[in-house]
Scaffold this active site. Structure first.
Site, short mmCIF file in Angstrom:
data_model
loop_
_atom_site.label_atom_id
_atom_site.label_comp_id
_atom_site.label_asym_id
_atom_site.label_seq_id
_atom_site.Cartn_x
_atom_site.Cartn_y
_atom_site.Cartn_z
N LYS A 100 0.72 -1.11 -0.15
CA LYS A 100 -0.09 -0.04 0.07
C LYS A 100 0.88 1.06 0.07
O LYS A 100 1.67 1.38 1.00
CB LYS A 100 -1.06 0.08 1.15
N GLY A 161 -8.06 9.27 9.81
CA GLY A 161 -8.03 9.39 11.24
C GLY A 161 -9.30 10.59 11.74
O GLY A 161 -9.55 10.77 13.00
N ALA A 188 -9.43 5.80 4.20
CA ALA A 188 -9.08 6.98 5.13
C ALA A 188 -10.66 7.82 5.31
O ALA A 188 -11.15 8.14 4.56
CB ALA A 188 -7.97 7.97 4.77
N GLY A 189 -10.77 8.24 6.51
CA GLY A 189 -11.87 9.16 6.88
C GLY A 189 -13.04 8.80 7.21
O GLY A 189 -13.83 9.58 7.52
N ASN A 210 -9.35 1.74 9.61
CA ASN A 210 -8.39 1.60 10.95
C ASN A 210 -8.91 2.16 12.17
O ASN A 210 -9.38 1.55 13.00
CB ASN A 210 -7.06 1.83 10.63
N THR A 211 -8.86 3.55 12.08
CA THR A 211 -9.17 4.23 13.23
C THR A 211 -10.63 4.00 13.68
O THR A 211 -10.92 4.02 14.65
CB THR A 211 -8.94 5.76 13.07
#
Length: 268
Positions: A100, A161, A188-189, A210-211
């Protein structure tokens, strides 16, 4: 119906990709993997090198027990040379050609560097990597990444994040419409499962989380919720949603209505 996610000619069991950073414990990570059954899990070489030996061993043992394909990333890189070096090291450590590609151009937003990204992708593809580039929704940059040999893109929904969801719906939908045959994974986001369901309904091929999972009060429960949302959104896309209308349209036909509902001006 076979509706498997295919990247670089390989099939994956799920359209959810899961990050492995910032979980409160290895147990929480393991439970989240169990709950979401991701197609791949991302690992950051730099984070593992910075961790102490005991925690790294436990981390890899946790991943091995689920036999989920690994997707190393180049998180923390700010130059093309850093990216190439990190990718080469990751290939040796993890034994995979998957990478990635992350190349940060701004420390505040963590926005990818569009110019360096294309250069780095070109070098990595030539070196035999299967590159999944983390990029913005910029269509021109996306095309340049495809031109140098990337076979999929990972556009952000919002800065890493933030949990804001999709900050530029128009841009993402244009990207999807203009690149109909390219696997697109929103990375992301995203903050809540409805964000994931939305992009899947638009025809995106998967999401990377993830987050949103690791920082939830109950990570495994959130992972399970996201997996369900991704599946629901994909099924809705394949089902073909009804067209949106500006005016109301009755779902029940007028034919056969009782006579007292007819516009006669009085009850017979």
């Amino acid at each position: 119906m076979d509706d498997t996610l295919v990247l670089y000619g390989e099939r994956f069991a799920s359209r959810v990709l899961l990050g492995t950073a910032r979980y409160p414990s290895l147990a929480a990570l393991a439970e989240s993997i169990e709950a979401s059954r991701p197609g791949m899990v991302t690992v950051a070489l730099r984070r593992q090198m910075a961790a102490d030996a005991d925690s790294s061993v436990g981390f890899f043992e946790t991943l091995k027990q689920y036999a989920v394909p690994l997707l190393p990333n180049t998180a923390g890189c700010h130059t093309v040379q850093e990216v190439v070096t990190t990718a080469e090291m990751a290939r040796e450590v993890f034994g995979t050609d998957w990478i990635k590609l992350e190349l940060i151009g701004d420390d505040y937003t963590l926005q990818p560097d569009p110019l360096g990204l294309v250069e780095a992708a070109d070098l990595l593809v030539r070196a035999g990597f299967k590159v999944l580039p983390y990029c913005t929704e910029d269509l021109v940059v996306g095309r340049r990444l495809l031109d140098v040999g990337c076979q999929a893109l990972m556009p952000w929904g919002a800065p890493i994040g933030t949990g804001k969801g999709i900050v530029n719906p128009y841009g993402l939908r244009v990207l999807r419409e203009r690149l109909p045959d390219v696997p697109l994974i929103v990375d992301a986001g995203l903050g809540v499962p409805s964000h994931a369901c939305q992009v899947m309904e638009w025809g995106f091929d998967g999401v990377l989380l993830n987050t949103a999972v690791s920082q939830a009060a109950a990570p495994a429960r959130m992972a399970y919720a996201f997996a369900g949302a991704v599946l629901a959104g994909r099924e809705a896309y394949l089902a073909g949603p009804m067209p949106e209308r500006d005016s109301a349209q009755a779902s029940t036909p007028v034919v056969g209505m009782p006579f007292w509902h007819q516009d006669t001006g009085h009850i017979a």
